[in-house]
Design an enzyme around this catalytic site. Sequence first.
Site, PDB file in Angstrom:
ATOM      1  N   CYS A 198       0.795  -1.256  -0.255  1.00  0.00           N
ATOM      2  CA  CYS A 198       0.138   0.040   0.088  1.00  0.00           C
ATOM      3  C   CYS A 198       0.846   1.336  -0.064  1.00  0.00           C
ATOM      4  CB  CYS A 198      -0.910  -0.091   1.315  1.00  0.00           C
ATOM      5  SG  CYS A 198      -2.083  -1.224   1.177  1.00  0.00           S
TER       6      CYS A 198
ATOM      7  N   CYS B  71      -0.362 -28.351   4.831  1.00  0.00           N
ATOM      8  CA  CYS B  71      -1.610 -29.074   5.320  1.00  0.00           C
ATOM      9  C   CYS B  71      -2.009 -30.296   4.484  1.00  0.00           C
ATOM     10  CB  CYS B  71      -2.759 -28.051   5.654  1.00  0.00           C
ATOM     11  SG  CYS B  71      -3.425 -27.738   3.995  1.00  0.00           S
TER      12      CYS B  71
END
Length: 266
Positions: A185, A245
């Site tokens: 940003c 995972c």
Amino acid sequence: MPLTEKQQERYSRHLILQEVGPEGQEKLLHAKVLVIGTGGLGSPNSLYLTAAGVGTVGIVDADVVDSSNLQRQIAHSTKDLDRPKVESAAEKMRALNPDVEVKPYKLYINAKNINEIIREYDFVIDGSDNFATKFLVNDACVLAGIPYSHGGILRFKGQTMTVLPGQTACYRCSFREPPPNPVGCSRAGILGAVAGMLGTIQAAEALKFITGAGTLLTNTLLTFDAATMDFRKVPLKKRSDCPVCGENPTICTLEVHAKAAGDSLP
């Protein structure tokens, strides 16, 4: 403990919600949520968690308030310039709701300290502003089995997903590693209200998780473009080859993050 008369008045709009009610409010009062970052995303979600009566809200940030923050980081004001963000935010949160224990951590979250911090909490909200931290939060929460909300914003756009470790797709299932030349940003800009839009969504996800109300943004990436007000839900799938995972994970500790930062784990 039953709700006091003052609490019944304060949380009356929750109590009349069938999906929350007194039982849900009591769950909130006993819950613990950690907010990583007290900037554009962390400001609104920490304030809404506090207003909702989440019993313990931890806030993590090592930075101080800068004038460029004030366009979107609503937990801070002009008088807070050069003050640690966690101190500034904690003051507003405590003034907003004395029911809530606010735990400030003035530090940079890293591979050495994240496990010790997150293990005290039921849910984690990632309001960080860089990809290295986002991947660290994902991996640490997945390995520790702690549900969390991912969030990211840039220009007019935002994205978020909720991860239930062992049950749903995680951040790495869709984004394997940080981009080589990310633009943040500070270079690309951000419409201030976009931070509020996404931070509030993350807070809602935490409250829904705690109370059991509604449907979480699991196996789903919610994206929006505030320039056109287009919202989209992108289906995600838990990948069997995910490095953290999946069925045969290659990331079993946070050593990869420590090495990337030039550190070593004990």
